[in-house]
Design a protein around this motif. Structure first.
Motif, short mmCIF file in Angstrom:
data_model
loop_
_atom_site.label_atom_id
_atom_site.label_comp_id
_atom_site.label_asym_id
_atom_site.label_seq_id
_atom_site.Cartn_x
_atom_site.Cartn_y
_atom_site.Cartn_z
N MET A 147 -3.13 2.88 5.40
CA MET A 147 -2.64 2.81 6.90
C MET A 147 -1.29 1.80 7.00
O MET A 147 -1.34 0.78 6.32
CB MET A 147 -4.01 1.88 7.31
CG MET A 147 -3.60 1.32 8.98
SD MET A 147 -3.99 2.50 10.08
CE MET A 147 -5.75 2.96 10.17
N PHE A 148 -0.41 2.23 7.53
CA PHE A 148 0.57 1.42 7.81
C PHE A 148 0.78 0.35 8.97
O PHE A 148 0.31 0.83 10.03
CB PHE A 148 1.95 2.37 7.95
CG PHE A 148 2.28 3.34 7.03
CD1 PHE A 148 3.03 2.92 5.89
CD2 PHE A 148 1.88 4.66 7.11
CE1 PHE A 148 3.32 3.66 4.85
CE2 PHE A 148 2.00 5.46 6.01
CZ PHE A 148 2.94 5.19 4.79
N GLU B 148 3.26 1.45 -1.74
CA GLU B 148 1.84 1.53 -2.18
C GLU B 148 1.09 2.59 -1.51
O GLU B 148 0.19 3.39 -1.93
CB GLU B 148 1.20 0.19 -2.19
CG GLU B 148 1.76 -0.78 -3.23
CD GLU B 148 0.96 -2.06 -3.12
OE1 GLU B 148 0.46 -2.28 -2.57
OE2 GLU B 148 1.84 -3.15 -3.74
N GLU B 149 1.30 2.48 -0.01
CA GLU B 149 0.48 3.33 0.71
C GLU B 149 0.86 4.80 0.91
O GLU B 149 -0.15 5.58 0.56
CB GLU B 149 0.49 2.92 2.28
CG GLU B 149 -0.05 3.76 3.43
CD GLU B 149 -1.50 3.53 3.27
OE1 GLU B 149 -2.18 4.32 3.96
OE2 GLU B 149 -1.98 2.64 2.66
N SER C 241 10.03 9.12 12.61
CA SER C 241 8.96 8.95 12.04
C SER C 241 8.71 9.31 10.55
O SER C 241 9.33 10.37 10.20
CB SER C 241 7.79 9.68 12.91
OG SER C 241 7.57 9.20 14.23
N GLY C 242 7.79 8.64 9.95
CA GLY C 242 7.66 9.04 8.37
C GLY C 242 6.26 9.19 8.15
O GLY C 242 5.55 8.26 8.35
N TYR C 243 5.87 10.39 7.62
CA TYR C 243 4.50 10.90 7.32
C TYR C 243 4.41 10.95 5.93
O TYR C 243 4.85 11.83 5.24
CB TYR C 243 4.26 12.09 8.21
CG TYR C 243 4.13 11.90 9.53
CD1 TYR C 243 2.96 11.79 10.38
CD2 TYR C 243 5.25 12.11 10.13
CE1 TYR C 243 3.05 11.87 11.82
CE2 TYR C 243 5.31 12.02 11.71
CZ TYR C 243 4.12 11.87 12.50
OH TYR C 243 4.09 12.01 13.70
N GLY D 243 -0.11 3.05 11.91
CA GLY D 243 -1.33 3.78 11.39
C GLY D 243 -0.92 4.83 10.34
O GLY D 243 -0.59 4.20 9.33
N GLU D 244 -1.10 6.07 10.70
CA GLU D 244 -0.85 7.09 9.55
C GLU D 244 0.51 7.17 9.15
O GLU D 244 0.79 8.06 8.31
CB GLU D 244 -1.78 8.43 9.84
CG GLU D 244 -3.05 8.08 9.89
CD GLU D 244 -3.95 9.46 9.93
OE1 GLU D 244 -3.13 10.45 10.35
OE2 GLU D 244 -5.03 9.34 9.62
N LYS D 245 1.61 6.65 10.16
CA LYS D 245 2.72 7.09 9.75
C LYS D 245 3.56 5.61 10.04
O LYS D 245 3.05 4.38 10.50
CB LYS D 245 3.25 7.96 10.81
CG LYS D 245 3.25 7.39 12.52
CD LYS D 245 3.83 8.38 13.37
CE LYS D 245 3.89 7.79 14.73
NZ LYS D 245 4.51 8.92 15.69
#
Length: 152
Positions: free
Chosen positions: A1-2, A24-25, A46-48, A114-116
């Protein structure tokens, strides 16, 4: 989680050093450090991590391709996407067209959502947060009327 945000600088070659907790994430989800960067709706990048990006792409398979809004959204996100890899120093190279799209110059903000994570022009990020702060009560009331529940 970011989570959280930090102020960063873009180097002359267009590289951005990710903070240790973001690295780390990324490596927790993707041992080889692959990230998908794309334009987003708010004028940022956005970075995923790849597993999260694959979910984004899969979600378009469920959309009705007869709806031009679905096609436009898919075209906007998927055609703007480019895979990058975190290097040994913890940097990612932001492609020139994404730097141009988001007006990324030297001073940036890296924001975890969150995820990104999102990469913002610092001035645009600060103005966006200011605007959200001015209308937060009205936005929360409108969302409540729609039945949206957010735990704060």
């Amino acid at each position: 989680m970011f989570r959280g945000h930090s102020y960063r600088s873009l180097d002359p070659k267009g590289r951005l050093m990710l903070p240790p907790e973001y690295r780390e994430e990324v490596f927790r989800h993707v041992p080889d450090g692959r990230i998908m960067l794309t334009n987003n709706f708010d004028g940022a990048v956005s970075g995923y991590p790849m597993p999260a990006w694959e979910e984004v792409e899969a979600s378009f398979k469920e959309g009705n391709k007869l709806d031009p809004r679905i096609r436009d959204l898919e075209r906007f996100l998927i055609s703007g996407a480019m895979e990058v890899t975190v290097d040994k120093q913890g940097r990612i190279l932001i492609p020139p067209y994404l730097r141009s799209f988001a007006d990324l110059d030297k001073e940036l903000v890296l924001a975890g959502v969150g995820e990104k994570f999102e990469i913002w022009n610092q001035g645009k990020f600060e103005e966006r947060r200011r605007q959200v702060g001015l209308r937060i009560d009205a936005d929360l009331a409108a969302l409540a009327e729609l039945g949206v529940s957010i735990r704060l």
